[in-house]
Write a protein that holds these residues in place. Sequence first.
Motif, mmCIF file in Angstrom:
data_model
loop_
_atom_site.group_PDB
_atom_site.id
_atom_site.type_symbol
_atom_site.label_atom_id
_atom_site.label_comp_id
_atom_site.label_asym_id
_atom_site.label_seq_id
_atom_site.Cartn_x
_atom_site.Cartn_y
_atom_site.Cartn_z
ATOM 1 N N PHE A 66 30.917 30.138 11.065
ATOM 2 C CA PHE A 66 32.086 29.711 11.830
ATOM 3 C C PHE A 66 31.924 28.234 12.187
ATOM 4 O O PHE A 66 31.006 27.840 12.887
ATOM 5 N N LEU A 67 32.829 27.434 11.649
ATOM 6 C CA LEU A 67 32.743 25.981 11.837
ATOM 7 C C LEU A 67 34.155 25.417 11.903
ATOM 8 O O LEU A 67 34.640 24.795 10.964
ATOM 9 N N PRO A 68 34.864 25.649 13.013
ATOM 10 C CA PRO A 68 36.269 25.232 13.083
ATOM 11 C C PRO A 68 36.443 23.728 13.067
ATOM 12 O O PRO A 68 35.676 22.997 13.694
ATOM 13 N N LEU A 76 40.346 26.389 19.544
ATOM 14 C CA LEU A 76 39.004 26.856 19.192
ATOM 15 C C LEU A 76 38.836 28.335 19.529
ATOM 16 O O LEU A 76 38.233 29.088 18.765
ATOM 17 N N GLU A 77 39.391 28.746 20.656
ATOM 18 C CA GLU A 77 39.314 30.157 21.032
ATOM 19 C C GLU A 77 40.065 31.028 20.036
ATOM 20 O O GLU A 77 39.614 32.121 19.682
ATOM 21 N N ALA A 80 37.959 31.245 16.897
ATOM 22 C CA ALA A 80 36.838 32.168 17.096
ATOM 23 C C ALA A 80 37.319 33.615 17.042
ATOM 24 O O ALA A 80 36.656 34.497 16.479
ATOM 25 N N GLN A 81 38.497 33.849 17.600
ATOM 26 C CA GLN A 81 39.086 35.193 17.583
ATOM 27 C C GLN A 81 39.390 35.634 16.148
ATOM 28 O O GLN A 81 39.128 36.772 15.759
ATOM 29 N N LEU A 82 39.925 34.725 15.338
ATOM 30 C CA LEU A 82 40.241 35.035 13.942
ATOM 31 C C LEU A 82 38.974 35.330 13.139
ATOM 32 O O LEU A 82 38.957 36.217 12.285
ATOM 33 N N PHE A 83 37.905 34.582 13.424
ATOM 34 C CA PHE A 83 36.643 34.803 12.713
ATOM 35 C C PHE A 83 36.088 36.182 13.061
ATOM 36 O O PHE A 83 35.624 36.924 12.190
ATOM 37 N N ASP A 84 36.168 36.524 14.346
ATOM 38 C CA ASP A 84 35.726 37.841 14.791
ATOM 39 C C ASP A 84 36.568 38.939 14.142
ATOM 40 O O ASP A 84 36.059 39.980 13.708
#
Length: 297
Positions: A66-68, A76-77, A80-84
């Motif tokens: 994960f490296l937005p 950013l939140e 992070a939610q999409l990566f999860d």
Amino acid sequence: MSQCLNPDCLHINPDGSQFCQKCGSKLRLAERYYAKSILGQGGFGRTFLAVDDFKPSKPPCVIKQFLPQAQGTATLEKAAQLFDQEAQRLELLGKHSQIPELLAYFTADNRQYLIQEFIEGETLQQELDNQGAFTENQIISLLKDLLPVLDFVHQNQVIHRDIKPENIIRRASDNKLVLVDFGASKQVQRTSMSVTGTVIGSAAYCAPEQAMGKPQYGSDLYSLGVTCLYLLTQVSPSNLYDPLELQWVWREHLNDNQLSEKLGKILDRLVETVFNKRYQSVAEVWEDLRRYYGKSP
């Protein structure tokens, strides 16, 4: 060779190294995975070809870090939610033989990591670049191979939202098509189909309703149809649609590629911009394939 996972370093180290010779970062992730080389980078992360050091055969796998690229706390939140969510989708869907299996999901050095099965083969984009435009038979074969995968995805209440040639790999071991990159996928709640959400996907392949933040299962069918048009013509999808006439002009770009009227009808309905006139489900596409081509299209 081992690649450093520190985003500010990425130094290539000799085999057997435990720590990066340049920045000192630990090279083995979760005491198990070694990165070998960078596979790609998108808006949310970077992917590496890696090795699972825990297994005797040292099989290849993929590390997704994960490296937005986005800025701002809310953005950013969301990233992070999409990566999860991608990890959750892969755990749910990876049981299908034509979707990469999720092997692990964890946080290390304050970064999220996703480990998934490595699919050896060429993307359809690479295949197009190497072999030229697809024929009618190749497109029919593509639909036969991918539609059941897409049906499985939709049966699990997931919309992929980013179907395009780069996200379809022809697996070298059996020539089956594998659908990858669920980073943009969306779990559908009963109430969410009418709620406007984040606009995600590749613009050239994106259905109109998805571009407005309201993706439906039919949005994936639209993207699949646009993918077929691109593979048939080798012309960017943005040049296959006339915005002044509000119609597709893909037949003008077939050159000498012969295409039957029956496949043309299927493709036209797949890329219908008016949602209610488009195929609403994989089952409807299969019905036309069977009607036009018999039991085994």
